[in-house]
Design a protein around this motif. Sequence first.
Motif, PDB file in Angstrom:
ATOM      1  N   ARG A 208       0.854  -1.191   0.000  1.00 24.70           N
ATOM      2  CA  ARG A 208       0.000   0.000   0.000  1.00 24.70           C
ATOM      3  C   ARG A 208       0.890   1.241   0.000  1.00 24.70           C
ATOM      4  O   ARG A 208       1.522   1.571   0.993  1.00 24.70           O
ATOM      5  CB  ARG A 208      -0.926  -0.002   1.214  1.00 24.70           C
ATOM      6  CG  ARG A 208      -1.837  -1.204   1.290  1.00 24.70           C
ATOM      7  CD  ARG A 208      -2.642  -1.229   2.586  1.00 24.70           C
ATOM      8  NE  ARG A 208      -3.607  -0.130   2.631  1.00 24.70           N
ATOM      9  CZ  ARG A 208      -3.826   0.628   3.691  1.00 24.70           C
ATOM     10  NH1 ARG A 208      -3.114   0.449   4.803  1.00 24.70           N
ATOM     11  NH2 ARG A 208      -4.742   1.576   3.668  1.00 24.70           N
ATOM     12  N   GLN A 209       0.930   1.925  -1.117  1.00 28.42           N
ATOM     13  CA  GLN A 209       1.841   3.051  -1.298  1.00 28.42           C
ATOM     14  C   GLN A 209       1.126   4.358  -0.962  1.00 28.42           C
ATOM     15  O   GLN A 209       0.052   4.647  -1.495  1.00 28.42           O
ATOM     16  CB  GLN A 209       2.394   3.048  -2.720  1.00 28.42           C
ATOM     17  CG  GLN A 209       3.028   1.693  -3.064  1.00 28.42           C
ATOM     18  CD  GLN A 209       4.111   1.764  -4.108  1.00 28.42           C
ATOM     19  OE1 GLN A 209       4.640   0.747  -4.496  1.00 28.42           O
ATOM     20  NE2 GLN A 209       4.491   2.946  -4.550  1.00 28.42           N
ATOM     21  N   ALA A 210       1.740   5.144  -0.092  1.00 32.14           N
ATOM     22  CA  ALA A 210       1.100   6.370   0.404  1.00 32.14           C
ATOM     23  C   ALA A 210       1.976   7.580   0.157  1.00 32.14           C
ATOM     24  O   ALA A 210       3.200   7.491   0.060  1.00 32.14           O
ATOM     25  CB  ALA A 210       0.800   6.238   1.898  1.00 32.14           C
ATOM     26  N   ILE A 211       1.315   8.744   0.084  1.00 29.97           N
ATOM     27  CA  ILE A 211       2.005  10.011  -0.161  1.00 29.97           C
ATOM     28  C   ILE A 211       1.511  11.035   0.843  1.00 29.97           C
ATOM     29  O   ILE A 211       0.362  10.983   1.292  1.00 29.97           O
ATOM     30  CB  ILE A 211       1.762  10.475  -1.616  1.00 29.97           C
ATOM     31  CG1 ILE A 211       2.703  11.602  -2.021  1.00 29.97           C
ATOM     32  CG2 ILE A 211       0.305  10.856  -1.848  1.00 29.97           C
ATOM     33  CD1 ILE A 211       2.735  11.857  -3.526  1.00 29.97           C
ATOM     34  N   VAL A 212       2.388  11.985   1.201  1.00 36.57           N
ATOM     35  CA  VAL A 212       2.028  12.978   2.205  1.00 36.57           C
ATOM     36  C   VAL A 212       2.885  14.229   2.001  1.00 36.57           C
ATOM     37  O   VAL A 212       4.004  14.147   1.462  1.00 36.57           O
ATOM     38  CB  VAL A 212       2.230  12.400   3.627  1.00 36.57           C
ATOM     39  CG1 VAL A 212       3.707  12.303   3.996  1.00 36.57           C
ATOM     40  CG2 VAL A 212       1.455  13.177   4.683  1.00 36.57           C
ATOM     41  N   VAL A 213       2.364  15.377   2.415  1.00 33.78           N
ATOM     42  CA  VAL A 213       3.117  16.635   2.395  1.00 33.78           C
ATOM     43  C   VAL A 213       3.840  16.777   3.724  1.00 33.78           C
ATOM     44  O   VAL A 213       3.263  16.512   4.787  1.00 33.78           O
ATOM     45  CB  VAL A 213       2.180  17.840   2.163  1.00 33.78           C
ATOM     46  CG1 VAL A 213       2.961  19.156   2.191  1.00 33.78           C
ATOM     47  CG2 VAL A 213       1.435  17.694   0.839  1.00 33.78           C
ATOM     48  N   THR A 214       5.099  17.187   3.690  1.00 33.14           N
ATOM     49  CA  THR A 214       5.856  17.366   4.921  1.00 33.14           C
ATOM     50  C   THR A 214       5.499  18.703   5.582  1.00 33.14           C
ATOM     51  O   THR A 214       5.095  19.652   4.905  1.00 33.14           O
ATOM     52  CB  THR A 214       7.371  17.329   4.664  1.00 33.14           C
ATOM     53  OG1 THR A 214       7.741  18.485   3.910  1.00 33.14           O
ATOM     54  CG2 THR A 214       7.770  16.072   3.908  1.00 33.14           C
ATOM     55  N   LYS A 215       5.687  18.771   6.891  1.00 34.82           N
ATOM     56  CA  LYS A 215       5.353  20.003   7.615  1.00 34.82           C
ATOM     57  C   LYS A 215       6.338  21.130   7.346  1.00 34.82           C
ATOM     58  O   LYS A 215       6.018  22.302   7.544  1.00 34.82           O
ATOM     59  CB  LYS A 215       5.267  19.712   9.114  1.00 34.82           C
ATOM     60  CG  LYS A 215       3.958  19.056   9.520  1.00 34.82           C
ATOM     61  CD  LYS A 215       3.723  19.155  11.010  1.00 34.82           C
ATOM     62  CE  LYS A 215       2.327  18.646  11.363  1.00 34.82           C
ATOM     63  NZ  LYS A 215       2.077  18.692  12.816  1.00 34.82           N
TER      64      LYS A 215
END
Length: 250
Positions: A208-215
């Motif tokens: 399950r490949q996930a993506i996110v914006v860093t703080k």
Amino acid sequence: MCFFIMILLLVACNPHAAQPNATPSIKVAAAADLTHAFKEVGKQFKKETGIDVTFVFGSSGQLAEQIKQGAPFDIFASANVEYVDELVREHVAIEKTKNIYAFGRIGLAVKEGVAVTSLGDVSKEEVKKIAIANPDHAPYGLAAKQALERAGLWEQVKQKIVYGRNVADTLTYVESGNVEVAIVALGLMKDHHLPFYLIDERMHDPIRQAIVVTKQTAHEKEAHAFIEFLKGPNGTSIMKKYGFIIPEEE
């Protein structure tokens, strides 16, 4: 005349004053299985938005550690949702931006002339070395180990195992002929010359490949735009072309 001379002097002293604001660029830390697909996604994204994207590819675990240490990435695209969840827990990623963008597949990349067409064949005597990504920090390496374990082969072949730093590095072992077989990502094999055989996805946990914006991003708007593009029709079309499975919209 004096007025125009004053304008010229002002521009000379401040050359940026006469130029429009430059479009920000974003930096994406991405799992190595995304190397080919994301390069194409980045080109299309720039074509549509004008926003430059710089990619740094590596193992998900190592990239996550770099982000925790303050590496200047705007986005983290992991091959495993757990590394994204870890960054969210440690308050270095923006939870509301987390998305599952794809599911990955693994298979056997085989050296030319080697009689391997299925997972069970890796136990053959002619297979001296098997390359997998390091399962301690590479999700595709973990999936490879799980597949060998569930096939009842791990104890039999573990002395043959050679570890790559990430799944792209692992592929180079068989490309160079230094191993007979590498268990790698389908996403790296489009138009590749080596024989490749998919492994039954039931042999390992879902990738399950996930993506996110860093703080720490200074370009949150542009980072959001990249994720939206990735999950939109053009982005998903590219990902499917490289063999990724796109999750159904919730």
